[in-house]
Design a protein around this motif. Structure first.
Motif, PDB file in Angstrom:
ATOM      1  N   LEU A 167       0.835  -1.200   0.000  1.00  0.00           N
ATOM      2  CA  LEU A 167       0.000   0.000   0.000  1.00  0.00           C
ATOM      3  C   LEU A 167       0.869   1.249   0.000  1.00  0.00           C
ATOM      4  O   LEU A 167       1.951   1.276   0.606  1.00  0.00           O
ATOM      5  CB  LEU A 167      -0.914   0.009   1.235  1.00  0.00           C
ATOM      6  CG  LEU A 167      -1.929  -1.139   1.347  1.00  0.00           C
ATOM      7  CD1 LEU A 167      -2.697  -1.032   2.650  1.00  0.00           C
ATOM      8  CD2 LEU A 167      -2.882  -1.146   0.159  1.00  0.00           C
ATOM      9  N   ARG A 168       0.351   2.281  -0.661  1.00  0.00           N
ATOM     10  CA  ARG A 168       1.060   3.559  -0.690  1.00  0.00           C
ATOM     11  C   ARG A 168       0.032   4.682  -0.584  1.00  0.00           C
ATOM     12  O   ARG A 168      -0.924   4.734  -1.351  1.00  0.00           O
ATOM     13  CB  ARG A 168       1.853   3.703  -1.978  1.00  0.00           C
ATOM     14  CG  ARG A 168       2.597   5.033  -2.095  1.00  0.00           C
ATOM     15  CD  ARG A 168       3.387   5.090  -3.403  1.00  0.00           C
ATOM     16  NE  ARG A 168       4.041   6.386  -3.562  1.00  0.00           N
ATOM     17  CZ  ARG A 168       4.775   6.717  -4.615  1.00  0.00           C
ATOM     18  NH1 ARG A 168       4.949   5.839  -5.605  1.00  0.00           N
ATOM     19  NH2 ARG A 168       5.332   7.917  -4.692  1.00  0.00           N
ATOM     20  N   VAL A 169       0.212   5.559   0.380  1.00  0.00           N
ATOM     21  CA  VAL A 169      -0.624   6.751   0.508  1.00  0.00           C
ATOM     22  C   VAL A 169       0.278   7.948   0.791  1.00  0.00           C
ATOM     23  O   VAL A 169       1.333   7.816   1.408  1.00  0.00           O
ATOM     24  CB  VAL A 169      -1.680   6.611   1.636  1.00  0.00           C
ATOM     25  CG1 VAL A 169      -2.638   5.479   1.337  1.00  0.00           C
ATOM     26  CG2 VAL A 169      -1.023   6.419   2.996  1.00  0.00           C
ATOM     27  N   GLU A 170      -0.148   9.107   0.334  1.00  0.00           N
ATOM     28  CA  GLU A 170       0.596  10.342   0.569  1.00  0.00           C
ATOM     29  C   GLU A 170      -0.339  11.395   1.136  1.00  0.00           C
ATOM     30  O   GLU A 170      -1.416  11.653   0.583  1.00  0.00           O
ATOM     31  CB  GLU A 170       1.221  10.856  -0.737  1.00  0.00           C
ATOM     32  CG  GLU A 170       2.312   9.969  -1.292  1.00  0.00           C
ATOM     33  CD  GLU A 170       2.958  10.560  -2.541  1.00  0.00           C
ATOM     34  OE1 GLU A 170       2.527  11.667  -2.956  1.00  0.00           O
ATOM     35  OE2 GLU A 170       3.869   9.918  -3.102  1.00  0.00           O
ATOM     36  N   ASP A 171       0.051  11.980   2.265  1.00  0.00           N
ATOM     37  CA  ASP A 171      -0.694  13.068   2.912  1.00  0.00           C
ATOM     38  C   ASP A 171      -2.166  12.703   3.111  1.00  0.00           C
ATOM     39  O   ASP A 171      -3.066  13.524   2.909  1.00  0.00           O
ATOM     40  CB  ASP A 171      -0.581  14.359   2.095  1.00  0.00           C
ATOM     41  CG  ASP A 171       0.841  14.866   2.042  1.00  0.00           C
ATOM     42  OD1 ASP A 171       1.579  14.656   3.030  1.00  0.00           O
ATOM     43  OD2 ASP A 171       1.224  15.463   1.026  1.00  0.00           O
ATOM     44  N   ALA A 172      -2.393  11.473   3.514  1.00  0.00           N
ATOM     45  CA  ALA A 172      -3.765  11.029   3.770  1.00  0.00           C
ATOM     46  C   ALA A 172      -4.243  11.593   5.108  1.00  0.00           C
ATOM     47  O   ALA A 172      -3.537  11.530   6.113  1.00  0.00           O
ATOM     48  CB  ALA A 172      -3.831   9.502   3.794  1.00  0.00           C
ATOM     49  N   ARG A 173      -5.462  12.112   5.110  1.00  0.00           N
ATOM     50  CA  ARG A 173      -6.005  12.706   6.336  1.00  0.00           C
ATOM     51  C   ARG A 173      -7.532  12.757   6.232  1.00  0.00           C
ATOM     52  O   ARG A 173      -8.078  12.964   5.149  1.00  0.00           O
ATOM     53  CB  ARG A 173      -5.448  14.123   6.558  1.00  0.00           C
ATOM     54  CG  ARG A 173      -5.849  14.746   7.877  1.00  0.00           C
ATOM     55  CD  ARG A 173      -5.208  16.127   8.048  1.00  0.00           C
ATOM     56  NE  ARG A 173      -5.567  16.717   9.323  1.00  0.00           N
ATOM     57  CZ  ARG A 173      -4.936  16.499  10.471  1.00  0.00           C
ATOM     58  NH1 ARG A 173      -3.878  15.700  10.485  1.00  0.00           N
ATOM     59  NH2 ARG A 173      -5.323  17.072  11.589  1.00  0.00           N
ATOM     60  N   LEU A 174      -8.200  12.568   7.366  1.00  0.00           N
ATOM     61  CA  LEU A 174      -9.656  12.674   7.405  1.00  0.00           C
ATOM     62  C   LEU A 174     -10.066  14.071   7.857  1.00  0.00           C
ATOM     63  O   LEU A 174      -9.479  14.619   8.805  1.00  0.00           O
ATOM     64  CB  LEU A 174     -10.244  11.645   8.380  1.00  0.00           C
ATOM     65  CG  LEU A 174     -10.091  10.170   8.028  1.00  0.00           C
ATOM     66  CD1 LEU A 174     -10.785   9.321   9.082  1.00  0.00           C
ATOM     67  CD2 LEU A 174     -10.646   9.865   6.643  1.00  0.00           C
ATOM     68  N   THR A 175     -11.047  14.626   7.179  1.00  0.00           N
ATOM     69  CA  THR A 175     -11.584  15.916   7.622  1.00  0.00           C
ATOM     70  C   THR A 175     -12.326  15.770   8.947  1.00  0.00           C
ATOM     71  O   THR A 175     -12.255  16.647   9.814  1.00  0.00           O
ATOM     72  CB  THR A 175     -12.535  16.484   6.557  1.00  0.00           C
ATOM     73  OG1 THR A 175     -11.840  16.601   5.319  1.00  0.00           O
ATOM     74  CG2 THR A 175     -13.064  17.849   6.984  1.00  0.00           C
ATOM     75  N   ARG A 176     -13.018  14.648   9.115  1.00  0.00           N
ATOM     76  CA  ARG A 176     -13.765  14.387  10.350  1.00  0.00           C
ATOM     77  C   ARG A 176     -13.453  12.965  10.794  1.00  0.00           C
ATOM     78  O   ARG A 176     -13.654  12.008  10.051  1.00  0.00           O
ATOM     79  CB  ARG A 176     -15.276  14.550  10.121  1.00  0.00           C
ATOM     80  CG  ARG A 176     -15.667  15.924   9.601  1.00  0.00           C
ATOM     81  CD  ARG A 176     -17.159  15.990   9.306  1.00  0.00           C
ATOM     82  NE  ARG A 176     -17.946  15.923  10.531  1.00  0.00           N
ATOM     83  CZ  ARG A 176     -19.285  15.879  10.552  1.00  0.00           C
ATOM     84  NH1 ARG A 176     -19.956  15.854   9.405  1.00  0.00           N
ATOM     85  NH2 ARG A 176     -19.928  15.836  11.698  1.00  0.00           N
ATOM     86  N   VAL A 177     -12.965  12.825  12.013  1.00  0.00           N
ATOM     87  CA  VAL A 177     -12.608  11.502  12.531  1.00  0.00           C
ATOM     88  C   VAL A 177     -13.828  10.865  13.187  1.00  0.00           C
ATOM     89  O   VAL A 177     -14.757  11.566  13.619  1.00  0.00           O
ATOM     90  CB  VAL A 177     -11.452  11.603  13.548  1.00  0.00           C
ATOM     91  CG1 VAL A 177     -10.206  12.152  12.883  1.00  0.00           C
ATOM     92  CG2 VAL A 177     -11.843  12.437  14.750  1.00  0.00           C
ATOM     93  N   PRO A 178     -13.871   9.533  13.265  1.00  0.00           N
ATOM     94  CA  PRO A 178     -15.034   8.863  13.856  1.00  0.00           C
ATOM     95  C   PRO A 178     -15.057   9.022  15.368  1.00  0.00           C
ATOM     96  O   PRO A 178     -14.013   9.051  16.025  1.00  0.00           O
ATOM     97  CB  PRO A 178     -14.833   7.405  13.461  1.00  0.00           C
ATOM     98  CG  PRO A 178     -13.357   7.250  13.312  1.00  0.00           C
ATOM     99  CD  PRO A 178     -12.878   8.557  12.764  1.00  0.00           C
ATOM    100  N   ASP A 179     -16.249   9.129  15.905  1.00  0.00           N
ATOM    101  CA  ASP A 179     -16.436   9.219  17.345  1.00  0.00           C
ATOM    102  C   ASP A 179     -17.675   8.410  17.724  1.00  0.00           C
ATOM    103  O   ASP A 179     -18.793   8.803  17.383  1.00  0.00           O
ATOM    104  CB  ASP A 179     -16.593  10.684  17.782  1.00  0.00           C
ATOM    105  CG  ASP A 179     -16.728  10.836  19.295  1.00  0.00           C
ATOM    106  OD1 ASP A 179     -16.302   9.906  19.999  1.00  0.00           O
ATOM    107  OD2 ASP A 179     -17.256  11.870  19.735  1.00  0.00           O
ATOM    108  N   PRO A 180     -17.466   7.258  18.395  1.00  0.00           N
ATOM    109  CA  PRO A 180     -16.184   6.689  18.827  1.00  0.00           C
ATOM    110  C   PRO A 180     -15.457   5.991  17.681  1.00  0.00           C
ATOM    111  O   PRO A 180     -16.059   5.704  16.636  1.00  0.00           O
ATOM    112  CB  PRO A 180     -16.611   5.665  19.880  1.00  0.00           C
ATOM    113  CG  PRO A 180     -17.954   5.204  19.402  1.00  0.00           C
ATOM    114  CD  PRO A 180     -18.615   6.424  18.824  1.00  0.00           C
ATOM    115  N   VAL A 181     -14.167   5.735  17.909  1.00  0.00           N
ATOM    116  CA  VAL A 181     -13.397   4.958  16.938  1.00  0.00           C
ATOM    117  C   VAL A 181     -13.929   3.528  16.931  1.00  0.00           C
ATOM    118  O   VAL A 181     -14.108   2.925  17.991  1.00  0.00           O
ATOM    119  CB  VAL A 181     -11.898   4.978  17.316  1.00  0.00           C
ATOM    120  CG1 VAL A 181     -11.122   3.985  16.475  1.00  0.00           C
ATOM    121  CG2 VAL A 181     -11.334   6.382  17.141  1.00  0.00           C
TER     122      VAL A 181
END
Length: 384
Positions: A167-181
């Motif tokens: 797998l390869r990802v670059e600058d991966a980020r979520l705008t909204r994280v889950p709550d709860p995880v």
């Protein structure tokens, strides 16, 4: 008071008063006229509401070409329930880790935090290739490790850069994280599976082997997790046939067995013998394809595995006996039970109204809606 956790099962390949085969190459066996219940949202919603009212915490949905898609189905069925969580099985090779993390985050917001994830690496190369996945089994486990590393970092709000083996990802980020995880459930008996579980799982799931074998698995996983500086919870996947008397329960088991056509059993066993799954191999070893000596431990019956891939054992007996076997597994370290039975609507009530009150009386279980009940107060399932 700590309480055992019980999950039920949503039969997204269809339900029946007979055993529905499928998975790991096993053929469909519920083909009699008028006996098949299609996996509509309306019917699955009935099962989900029954499970919720009876006190089950969640419901497992399988994954594979032989059933409906778990993500889409549970998202729709969730609208028919209020509290029930959904243990969604999915395969990391079919979706990017960033998209999967985003899907889980959306699911949590739209359902009020009712997603649990059952990560299935995939034990059958032929089926994996049908989905465009051409890695071998060990490589699939290595990819799963990379996948879960990315997903967990994203869920924590991090920015992820990974150039891995698969797998390869670059600058991966979520705008909204889950709550709860979402909690991650994971199973597998091979050394590669144990390594992934020790590093990334919250709950390790085993199929319903006899207690001595389960104890060995738990010890192995605890040791592996300790080397990673982690601890795991443990769950078990079983079918149940529980009745007011043991005679009635075994009569139902024998009725199911009588419905297994010998040619269907031979075909299922031949297909399952080709499975790459170590867990499936261990399931087959419990009965060897024979109808003889299927009670492999008191109240533990291996008959389901003659025609069904995956979980192939059932707890069979009167309500007190089934409660005793659950207590036996709990003493080994099992805290979560993922159960099912044919048909799933009726069997949910047999277990919920027969076994759960007995576990409550032992102080081992409490209805999730009454977790704050006073000490010594027994709260029975609500049947509607």
């Amino acid at each position: 008071m700590s309480s055992l956790t019980f999950h039920w099962f949503l039969p997204t390949s269809g339900d029946s008063r007979d055993v529905v085969g499928g998975g790991h190459g096993a053929p469909d066996t519920a083909t009699g006229p008028g006996r098949r219940r299609p996996p509509t949202v309306a019917y699955l919603g009935q099962i989900a509401r029954a499970a919720e009212n009876l006190g089950f915490v969640g419901a497992l949905t399988p994954t594979g070409a032989w059933c409906e898609d778990a993500w889409l189905t549970t998202a729709m069925v969730s609208q028919a329930t209020e509290r029930l969580k959904f243990l969604v099985a999915f395969r990391p090779g079919s979706v990017s880790p960033t998209l999967a993390a985003q899907m889980a985050s959306t699911y949590q917001r739209q359902t009020g935090g009712r997603l649990l994830l059952n990560v299935v690496t995939g034990g059958e190369s032929r089926e994996q290739r049908a989905y465009g996945d051409f890695l071998d089994k060990d490589a699939r486990y290595r990819r799963t490790g990379e996948f879960l590393h990315v997903v967990r970092e994203l869920w924590q709000g991090g920015t992820v850069n990974l150039r891995g083996e698969h797998l390869r990802v670059e600058d991966a980020r979520l705008t909204r994280v889950p709550d709860p995880v979402p909690e991650v459930y994971f199973g597998g008996s091979s050394p590669a599976a144990v390594e992934v579980a020790a590093r990334h799982a919250d709950v390790y799931l085993t199929w319903g082997e006899p207690p001595a074998q389960v104890a060995g698995k738990i010890a192995r996983l605890r040791e592996a997790a300790a080397r990673e500086g982690r601890t795991l919870r443990f769950g078990i996947r079983l079918h149940v046939i529980t009745r007011d008397t043991a005679v009635d329960a075994w009569a139902e088991a024998h009725r199911l067995l009588d419905g297994f056509d010998p040619d269907t059993v031979r075909e299922a066993q031949a297909n399952l013998a080709r499975s790459e799954s170590e867990g499936q191999r261990r399931m087959l070893a419990l009965h060897g394809g024979s109808r003889d000596a299927l009670e492999i431990h008191p109240n533990l019956w291996a008959g389901i595995g003659l025609v069904r891939g995956g979980a192939g054992t059932a707890l069979v007996g009167g309500h007190d006996e089934v409660a005793e076997r659950i207590a036996e597994y709990h003493a080994l370290g099992i805290d979560e039970f993922v159960l099912s039975g044919y048909p799933h609507l009726e069997e949910a009530y047999w277990f919920g109204e027969g076994v759960l009150p007995r576990l409550a009386a032992r102080g081992l279980w409490r209805h999730p809606e009454h977790a704050g009940a006073g000490a010594g107060e027994t709260v029975l399932p609500v049947a509607v």
